[in-house]
Design a protein around this motif. Structure first.
Motif, PDB file in Angstrom:
ATOM      1  N   CYS A 279       0.830  -1.205   0.000  1.00 25.67           N
ATOM      2  CA  CYS A 279       0.000   0.000   0.000  1.00 25.67           C
ATOM      3  C   CYS A 279       0.866   1.257   0.000  1.00 25.67           C
ATOM      4  O   CYS A 279       0.554   2.235  -0.679  1.00 25.67           O
TER       5      CYS A 279
ATOM      6  N   LEU B  18      -2.421  -0.258  -4.073  1.00 22.24           N
ATOM      7  CA  LEU B  18      -3.879  -0.240  -4.195  1.00 22.24           C
ATOM      8  C   LEU B  18      -4.306   0.437  -5.490  1.00 22.24           C
ATOM      9  O   LEU B  18      -5.161  -0.077  -6.223  1.00 22.24           O
TER      10      LEU B  18
ATOM     11  N   ALA C 171      -6.516  -2.822   1.386  1.00 20.59           N
ATOM     12  CA  ALA C 171      -7.524  -2.061   2.127  1.00 20.59           C
ATOM     13  C   ALA C 171      -7.498  -2.418   3.609  1.00 20.59           C
ATOM     14  O   ALA C 171      -7.768  -1.570   4.466  1.00 20.59           O
TER      15      ALA C 171
ATOM     16  N   ILE D 182      -4.440  -0.334   5.017  1.00 24.54           N
ATOM     17  CA  ILE D 182      -4.241   1.069   4.645  1.00 24.54           C
ATOM     18  C   ILE D 182      -4.153   1.936   5.894  1.00 24.54           C
ATOM     19  O   ILE D 182      -4.835   1.693   6.888  1.00 24.54           O
TER      20      ILE D 182
ATOM     21  N   ALA E 106      -7.291   5.627  -1.126  1.00 28.42           N
ATOM     22  CA  ALA E 106      -8.631   5.090  -0.874  1.00 28.42           C
ATOM     23  C   ALA E 106      -9.672   5.819  -1.718  1.00 28.42           C
ATOM     24  O   ALA E 106     -10.558   5.193  -2.311  1.00 28.42           O
TER      25      ALA E 106
ATOM     26  N   LEU F 200     -11.958  -0.254   3.418  1.00 29.92           N
ATOM     27  CA  LEU F 200     -11.544   1.138   3.242  1.00 29.92           C
ATOM     28  C   LEU F 200     -12.362   2.069   4.126  1.00 29.92           C
ATOM     29  O   LEU F 200     -11.812   2.948   4.805  1.00 29.92           O
TER      30      LEU F 200
ATOM     31  N   LEU G  32     -15.992   9.005   1.011  1.00 33.99           N
ATOM     32  CA  LEU G  32     -15.843   7.666   0.454  1.00 33.99           C
ATOM     33  C   LEU G  32     -17.189   7.067   0.050  1.00 33.99           C
ATOM     34  O   LEU G  32     -17.272   6.351  -0.955  1.00 33.99           O
TER      35      LEU G  32
END
Length: 357
Positions: free
Chosen positions: A138, A143, A169, A172, A180, A209, A223
């Motif tokens: 990551c 990702l 994820a 992260i 993300a 995430l 998100l």
């Protein structure tokens, strides 16, 4: 040690070759040897030397390795295949590959695709490394790399890319929000594909995430948009085929996390009439479809019903109940409110005693 003797000439050839044909022959032989190798057969082999050469041939920096002929598609493909076979034969070699820059090289092959076969092989190796070193992958942008050209890959390779995304994820960190945010539009698209495995992995990646940034309402709202919530609720309501068990559980958990982290998103879920949808989920999961509604009370008295009731409640039902709890308004926890609650409880007990008398 006898097996180690078979590897040394190949390392010398790969180091000193100035002709691509020599490299290809050596790489093909090395790939075959590694495909049949075991941990015992690799005793005495300097994995670090091979890792450095293979990573450079795969497209990494040449460093001080004079004589390497990098950039040929077949050379890069075989180099990545050798790395894959090495990881299968010696899983602990992942740390050695990391130390020599394998992740940066593999991400480079995915971010700047010249040859689809090389990208697919690089993705396979990156996914294998991400099992044990997801945080490092990551950090190197893995990702974003594994999802950037997802639609160009075949279905099986998409599964590999999404598996790598799920691993990343999970690991992260808070300072990698940009990755993300870049991944979410891809996952929003793939989580509504017709392939069940793709849907399951996409939902799992998105859940991890959002969970990673649930402490920030602002990031949670970035998100998971209101439009995405609406699509999820609509798909539940329409009985979309995407909602097999694993995907359903992941999406319900996602809604729980979002509703808990952001009161704005929780209010929007209520405005989308999520409660009747939750009731439908609970009815589907907890009511025996073989028992008519008029015979439910009678069925509850049977021994078979009591035995079924003792079995663990299905996960979708638990997650639906957790979602209801997350949507309930928060009660202020203060010394004053606790005092009022204690008085109310005492009064309630007193009234109850009077009624009983």
């Amino acid at each position: 040690m006898a097996n180690a003797q078979r590897f040394r000439p190949l390392l010398s050839t790969l180091n000193d070759a100035v002709d691509e044909t020599q490299q290809l022959v050596a790489l093909q032989e090395l790939a075959e040897l590694l495909s049949m190798a075991t941990e015992e057969s690799l005793i005495g082999v300097d994995i670090g030397d091979f890792a450095r050469v293979l990573i450079n041939l795969g497209g990494g920096p040449s460093g001080d390795l004079a004589g390497l002929v990098a950039g040929n598609a077949n050379v890069m493909l075989l180099a990545c295949r050798c790395l894959s076979n090495l990881l299968e034969a010696l899983p602990l070699s992942g740390s050695t590959l990391l130390r020599h820059g394998a992740v940066d090289m593999l991400c480079g092959r995915l971010l700047d695709i010249e040859y689809i076969d090389v990208a697919e092989q690089a993705l396979s190796v990156l996914a294998r490394i991400s099992r044990d070193f997801a945080a490092r992958v990551c950090e190197a942008g893995g990702l974003s790399a594994c999802l950037m050209f997802l639609d160009f890959f075949a279905s099986s390779t998409q599964h590999t890319a999404l598996t790598c995304a799920v691993n990343c994820a999970r690991a992260i960190s808070s300072d990698q929000f940009a990755q993300a945010a870049d991944a979410v539009p891809v996952l929003e698209r793939t989580m509504f594909y017709s392939d069940p495995k793709t849907v399951e992995l996409s939902c799992a990646a998105l859940l991890h995430l959002v969970t990673a940034f649930r402490s920030s309402p602002e990031r949670t709202e970035r998100l998971v948009s209101a439009d995405l919530l609406q699509r999820i609720v609509t798909s539940f309501r329409s009985g979309d085929s995407m909602h097999h068990d694993e995907a359903s559980v992941a999406l319900l958990r996602l809604l729980v996390v979002v509703a808990t982290a952001s009161r704005e998103r929780a209010a929007q879920l209520l405005g989308m009439a999520i409660i009747p949808t939750v009731c439908d989920i609970l009815s589907a999961q907890c009511v025996d479809p073989h028992v008519a509604f008029g015979a439910v009370d009678e069925a509850r008295n049977t021994r078979q019903y009591r035995q079924r009731s003792a079995v663990r409640v299905p996960e979708p039902a638990w997650e639906a109940l957790r979602l209801v709890l997350a949507l309930l308004p928060r009660l202020p926890i203060t010394s004053e409110s606790l005092g009022h609650m204690e008085v109310f409880v005492c009064q309630g007990n007193g009234n109850g005693d009077d009624d009983a008398l």
